[in-house]
Design a protein around this motif. Structure first.
Motif, PDB file in Angstrom:
ATOM      1  N   SER A   1      13.982  -6.405   8.142  1.00 51.30           N
ATOM      2  CA  SER A   1      14.432  -7.737   8.278  1.00 51.30           C
ATOM      3  C   SER A   1      14.125  -8.385   6.865  1.00 51.30           C
ATOM      4  O   SER A   1      14.182  -9.644   6.580  1.00 51.30           O
ATOM      5  CB  SER A   1      13.619  -8.528   9.335  1.00 51.30           C
ATOM      6  N   GLN A   2      14.008  -7.742   5.609  1.00 53.68           N
ATOM      7  CA  GLN A   2      13.854  -8.318   4.278  1.00 53.68           C
ATOM      8  C   GLN A   2      15.187  -8.878   4.172  1.00 53.68           C
ATOM      9  O   GLN A   2      16.066  -8.484   4.229  1.00 53.68           O
ATOM     10  CB  GLN A   2      13.248  -7.401   3.457  1.00 53.68           C
ATOM     11  N   SER A   3      15.095 -10.016   3.092  1.00 52.92           N
ATOM     12  CA  SER A   3      16.147 -10.860   3.044  1.00 52.92           C
ATOM     13  C   SER A   3      17.013 -10.386   1.440  1.00 52.92           C
ATOM     14  O   SER A   3      17.971 -10.687   1.301  1.00 52.92           O
ATOM     15  CB  SER A   3      15.870 -12.397   2.915  1.00 52.92           C
ATOM     16  N   GLU A   4      15.867  -9.840   0.734  1.00 53.57           N
ATOM     17  CA  GLU A   4      16.702  -9.490  -0.661  1.00 53.57           C
ATOM     18  C   GLU A   4      17.554  -8.408  -0.588  1.00 53.57           C
ATOM     19  O   GLU A   4      17.656  -7.522   0.424  1.00 53.57           O
ATOM     20  CB  GLU A   4      15.476  -9.079  -1.748  1.00 53.57           C
ATOM     21  N   ASP A   5      18.712  -8.279  -1.220  1.00 54.80           N
ATOM     22  CA  ASP A   5      19.930  -7.559  -1.243  1.00 54.80           C
ATOM     23  C   ASP A   5      19.610  -6.119  -1.301  1.00 54.80           C
ATOM     24  O   ASP A   5      20.000  -5.305  -0.515  1.00 54.80           O
ATOM     25  CB  ASP A   5      20.982  -8.037  -2.233  1.00 54.80           C
TER      26      ASP A   5
ATOM     27  N   ASN B   1      16.756  -4.680  -0.922  1.00 54.98           N
ATOM     28  CA  ASN B   1      16.005  -4.273   0.189  1.00 54.98           C
ATOM     29  C   ASN B   1      16.993  -4.022   1.449  1.00 54.98           C
ATOM     30  O   ASN B   1      16.443  -3.326   2.349  1.00 54.98           O
ATOM     31  CB  ASN B   1      15.089  -5.282   0.705  1.00 54.98           C
ATOM     32  N   ARG B   2      18.093  -4.849   1.693  1.00 56.49           N
ATOM     33  CA  ARG B   2      18.895  -4.680   2.809  1.00 56.49           C
ATOM     34  C   ARG B   2      19.632  -3.241   2.481  1.00 56.49           C
ATOM     35  O   ARG B   2      19.602  -2.564   3.490  1.00 56.49           O
ATOM     36  CB  ARG B   2      19.645  -5.976   2.937  1.00 56.49           C
ATOM     37  N   VAL B   3      19.943  -2.885   1.356  1.00 57.79           N
ATOM     38  CA  VAL B   3      20.664  -1.858   1.030  1.00 57.79           C
ATOM     39  C   VAL B   3      19.811  -0.547   1.410  1.00 57.79           C
ATOM     40  O   VAL B   3      20.042   0.302   1.992  1.00 57.79           O
ATOM     41  CB  VAL B   3      21.096  -1.644  -0.326  1.00 57.79           C
ATOM     42  N   LEU B   4      18.412  -0.595   0.924  1.00 58.76           N
ATOM     43  CA  LEU B   4      17.489   0.316   1.407  1.00 58.76           C
ATOM     44  C   LEU B   4      17.156   0.661   2.709  1.00 58.76           C
ATOM     45  O   LEU B   4      17.164   1.666   3.195  1.00 58.76           O
ATOM     46  CB  LEU B   4      16.089  -0.058   0.730  1.00 58.76           C
ATOM     47  N   ALA B   5      17.317  -0.447   3.457  1.00 58.83           N
ATOM     48  CA  ALA B   5      17.035  -0.579   5.192  1.00 58.83           C
ATOM     49  C   ALA B   5      18.333   0.196   5.598  1.00 58.83           C
ATOM     50  O   ALA B   5      18.104   1.080   6.733  1.00 58.83           O
ATOM     51  CB  ALA B   5      17.006  -1.965   5.490  1.00 58.83           C
ATOM     52  N   ILE B   6      19.444  -0.170   5.115  1.00 62.24           N
ATOM     53  CA  ILE B   6      20.842   0.371   5.677  1.00 62.24           C
ATOM     54  C   ILE B   6      20.802   1.830   5.466  1.00 62.24           C
ATOM     55  O   ILE B   6      21.029   3.002   6.226  1.00 62.24           O
ATOM     56  CB  ILE B   6      22.000  -0.037   5.047  1.00 62.24           C
ATOM     57  N   ILE B   7      20.279   2.324   4.287  1.00 58.68           N
ATOM     58  CA  ILE B   7      20.021   3.745   3.890  1.00 58.68           C
ATOM     59  C   ILE B   7      19.162   4.533   4.773  1.00 58.68           C
ATOM     60  O   ILE B   7      19.572   5.575   5.466  1.00 58.68           O
ATOM     61  CB  ILE B   7      19.943   4.168   2.319  1.00 58.68           C
ATOM     62  N   ALA B   8      18.068   3.902   4.995  1.00 63.20           N
ATOM     63  CA  ALA B   8      17.070   4.483   5.710  1.00 63.20           C
ATOM     64  C   ALA B   8      17.411   4.623   7.329  1.00 63.20           C
ATOM     65  O   ALA B   8      17.060   5.512   7.936  1.00 63.20           O
ATOM     66  CB  ALA B   8      15.670   3.549   5.837  1.00 63.20           C
ATOM     67  N   VAL B   9      18.281   3.722   7.760  1.00 66.04           N
ATOM     68  CA  VAL B   9      18.685   3.906   9.243  1.00 66.04           C
ATOM     69  C   VAL B   9      19.674   4.840   9.490  1.00 66.04           C
ATOM     70  O   VAL B   9      19.742   5.564  10.100  1.00 66.04           O
ATOM     71  CB  VAL B   9      19.102   2.294   9.755  1.00 66.04           C
ATOM     72  N   THR B  10      20.388   4.872   8.326  1.00 65.87           N
ATOM     73  CA  THR B  10      21.664   5.841   8.256  1.00 65.87           C
ATOM     74  C   THR B  10      21.001   7.331   8.233  1.00 65.87           C
ATOM     75  O   THR B  10      21.498   8.168   8.934  1.00 65.87           O
ATOM     76  CB  THR B  10      22.408   5.619   6.867  1.00 65.87           C
ATOM     77  N   ILE B  11      19.932   7.565   7.718  1.00 68.25           N
ATOM     78  CA  ILE B  11      19.399   8.911   7.431  1.00 68.25           C
ATOM     79  C   ILE B  11      18.464   9.136   8.833  1.00 68.25           C
ATOM     80  O   ILE B  11      18.585  10.237   9.372  1.00 68.25           O
ATOM     81  CB  ILE B  11      18.511   9.070   6.147  1.00 68.25           C
ATOM     82  N   PHE B  12      17.686   8.178   9.017  1.00 63.16           N
ATOM     83  CA  PHE B  12      16.870   8.274  10.130  1.00 63.16           C
ATOM     84  C   PHE B  12      17.330   8.349  11.748  1.00 63.16           C
ATOM     85  O   PHE B  12      17.062   9.233  12.354  1.00 63.16           O
ATOM     86  CB  PHE B  12      15.838   6.930  10.177  1.00 63.16           C
ATOM     87  N   ALA B  13      18.592   7.529  11.816  1.00 66.47           N
ATOM     88  CA  ALA B  13      18.868   7.675  13.190  1.00 66.47           C
ATOM     89  C   ALA B  13      19.620   8.892  13.573  1.00 66.47           C
ATOM     90  O   ALA B  13      19.044   9.457  14.454  1.00 66.47           O
ATOM     91  CB  ALA B  13      20.063   6.521  13.342  1.00 66.47           C
ATOM     92  N   PRO B  14      20.337   9.600  12.732  1.00 59.66           N
ATOM     93  CA  PRO B  14      21.037  10.921  12.897  1.00 59.66           C
ATOM     94  C   PRO B  14      19.827  11.986  13.233  1.00 59.66           C
ATOM     95  O   PRO B  14      19.901  12.908  14.184  1.00 59.66           O
ATOM     96  CB  PRO B  14      21.957  11.179  11.965  1.00 59.66           C
TER      97      PRO B  14
END
Lengths: 500, 129
Positions: free
Chosen positions: A461-465, A467-480
């Motif tokens: 839930s971090q607001s910096e851009d 950090n958001r990109v990093l969160a998307i990458i993490a979820v993209t790797i982690f979920a599959p």
């Protein structure tokens, strides 16, 4: 009642040991030869079966069914005797026709080769060389018999509770030692095992009745009985004859209920040339047994002529009664083209395993095969073996891949290559290890997620851009990754539970 | 080897001889069948037979005794054993005692003819040496 089985050599001392032990325990001594005589009187061609095995003759479906009939006869006879009182059976494979009876005391009686040679020389009045040759041949025949009938090595000590050697013990002392062994609690009959003997007896009676009745003769069945409830499965191509099964079974005493079903599962095996010794074929038979399926064979001929040759082998039961065992000669039949492609040997193996389905040769390559698969949608699995063998390795692989893809479009069942059978459908030690690895990784992952929920939510839930990109990458790797680990773990568990 | 073989069939079931005789005679061989092994042995004293086909299990004199007699009196006669009730172990005993081969009931005359042909080949080879 107690059951003791002594596996013995010819001209060993097993017979004397069995009789002495039976005498000490007050049990009945039962020789295999007596049961073989009774089976022959019942019309089971035991001599013919044994000759076919030792002379490595082609096993017809008729002989395959007679083999099962003989096994059923042996099981029924031993169970009947065991329900009357204790028995000491001596011969081959007594314990092997009594599956599930864990209280059976299994003894292997061995003897010194020199002593056996001397006995044979004396009894048969032949020279030492012939005597030795005789013993070696008979021992080899027994090995072939055990391998063929029960798929076991009779010399393997792990099939017995005790191996006893006559060279070091007198028969009387051996019998005394075994008598004490027989008193152990492991070899005593429990109420559950008593029920198992009744179930085995009922199962074998049903098999015998089906194989003996003119209406159902030739129908290969799998029978199981539990507390007088009988379940019978037959393969689809015997459907017409199998209609008479209920009326055959209703005449047997002790059947409370009957479920008669057709084995709806069919596996189709496509090859250009068959070889029953290939590991992939053994895996296929293993899967068929697991699924209670029949295996149909299609030999694919890569030519331009579009035609189908039906090679279904139907048993023809010759009635040897009233003709003194001398059958009529058949008109000479031209040897079929298919004989050279490993088909008869493969059918033989399937017959032995009780898994033989229809056999066909399809000419005209891919087009004919795809039409055939489209017409018959009753397969649960289609396995493509070695095809396009006239091409080099690279082209062959590509053409096979194309074939699997085309057939997958036509068939309603999965189409796989022989190389994938083991990995996809069988549960091996490798799968165990992988299951444990997947379980550990999944657990670790879930543990980390649940113990760090606060930190993870904060990170997402971090607001910096950036950090958001990093969160998307993490979820993209982690979920599959999470889905893969849990998915593979569940898949292996389902495979282990035979729910694939 | 003469063109026509002299073959003796011994089986205590009359039907065996009745069915085998015409089937084997088709080839032009001379077939004599016996249901009584004692009578068969008496005939063997009188005349030489190229091949004797005998059941193993018979009353009075069994196939193994017939084999013993033949091997002690006429070594070049080929003996083929028929097993009905007897198991392969007994057939192996017959082979150890000098029988040529064995065949299990039920069988077709064609199957027996294959064994006879092998026996004839061996007889020919023995005569050549």
């Amino acid at each position: 009642m107690q059951i003791i089985c002594i596996s013995r050599f010819s001209y060993g001392y097993g017979k004397e040991l069995a009789e002495k032990l039976a005498d000490k325990l007050g049990y009945q001594s039962l020789a295999r030869e007596e049961l073989v005589d009774k089976a022959t009187e019942h019309g089971i061609p035991v001599g013919k079966l044994e000759t076919a095995i030792v002379k490595r003759q082609l096993f017809t479906e008729e002989l395959g069914i007679e083999t099962d009939r003989f096994k059923a006869f042996m099981t029924a006879s031993l169970c009947e005797q065991a329900l009357k009182g204790g028995i000491v059976y001596h011969g081959r494979g007594g314990h092997l026709v009594l599956p599930g009876l864990i209280h059976v005391l299994r003894i292997r009686a061995i003897a010194n080769l020199e002593d056996r040679i001397k006995m044979v020389m004396q009894r048969m009045n032949i020279a030492r060389k012939q005597a030795k040759q005789y013993i070696e041949q008979v021992d080899e025949d027994r090995r072939k018999y055990s391998r063929f009938f029960y798929n076991v090595d009779c010399d393997d000590p792990s099939h017995y509770d005790i191996v006893i050697n006559a060279a070091h013990l007198a028969v009387d002392n051996s019998a005394s030692a075994l008598m004490h062994l027989a008193q152990l609690p492991e070899f005593q009959l429990t109420p559950a095992l008593n029920q198992k003997i009744h179930d085995l007896l009922l199962e074998s009676k049903c098999r015998l009745a089906i194989y003996q009745d003119e209406r159902t003769r030739g129908v290969k069945v799998t029978v199981s009985a539990e507390k007088e409830n009988v379940s019978i499965t037959y393969i689809p191509r015997h459907g017409k004859k199998a209609e008479a099964i209920p009326s055959v079974i209703e005449r047997i005493d002790g059947v409370k209920s009957l479920i008669c079903t057709v084995a709806t599962t069919n596996i189709l095996y496509i090859q250009e040339q068959f070889n029953p010794e290939l590991p992939s074929f053994q895996h296929l038979v293993e899967i068929a047994a697991k699924w209670n399926a029949s295996v149909g064979l299609i030999r694919l001929v890569q030519d331009d002529i579009e035609k189908e040759t039906n090679e279904v082998i139907s048993p023809e039961f010759n009635t040897a009664k009233d003709v003194g065992g001398i059958l009529d000669d058949e008109p000479a039949v031209e040897r079929k083209e298919e004989s050279g492609y490993g088909m008869p040997e493969t059918i033989n193996k399937l017959i032995q395993a009780g898994r033989a389905g229809a056999c066909q040769t399809i000419h005209g390559g891919m087009k004919s095969l795809a039409n055939k698969i489209k017409q018959e949608q009753n397969y649960s699995l289609v396995v493509v073996g070695d095809v396009f063998t006239s091409y080099n390795n690279l082209i062959r692989k590509r053409l096979k891949r194309d074939m699997i893809s085309t057939l997958s479009d036509q068939a309603s069942a999965p189409v796989i290559s022989t190389d994938e059978i083991e990995e996809q459908y069988l549960f091996r030690p490798k799968q165990w290890i992988m299951t444990v690895v997947y379980a550990l990784l999944s657990s670790l992952m879930l543990f980390l997620v649940f113990t760090n929920q606060h930190e993870i939510l904060e990170f997402l839930s971090q607001s910096e851009d950036w950090n958001r990109v990093l969160a998307i990458i993490a979820v993209t790797i982690f979920a599959p990754l999470a889905a893969y680990l849990i998915g593979e773990f569940s898949h292996n568990i389902m495979k282990f539970l035979k729910l694939e | 080897m003469p063109d026509k073989l002299k073959i003796m069939v011994i089986d205590d079931e009359e039907i065996v001889g009745k069915r085998l005789k015409p089937a084997l005679e088709k080839r032009g061989d001379i077939i004599e069948s016996f249901v009584n092994s004692k009578e068969a042995l008496a005939r063997l004293v009188e005349e030489h037979f190229d091949i004797v086909i005998t059941d193993i299990r018979m009353d009075e004199i069994d196939g193994l005794e017939v084999l013993d007699y033949i091997k002690s009196h006429s070594k070049d006669t080929k003996v083929i054993m028929i097993t009905g009730y007897a198991t392969v172990e007994v057939a192996r005993e017959a082979l150890a005692k000098g029988a040529f081969d064995f065949i299990a009931k039920p069988f077709k005359p064609e199957d027996l003819r294959i064994i006879i042909n092998k026996a004839v080949k061996e007889l020919n080879a023995e005569q050549m040496t």
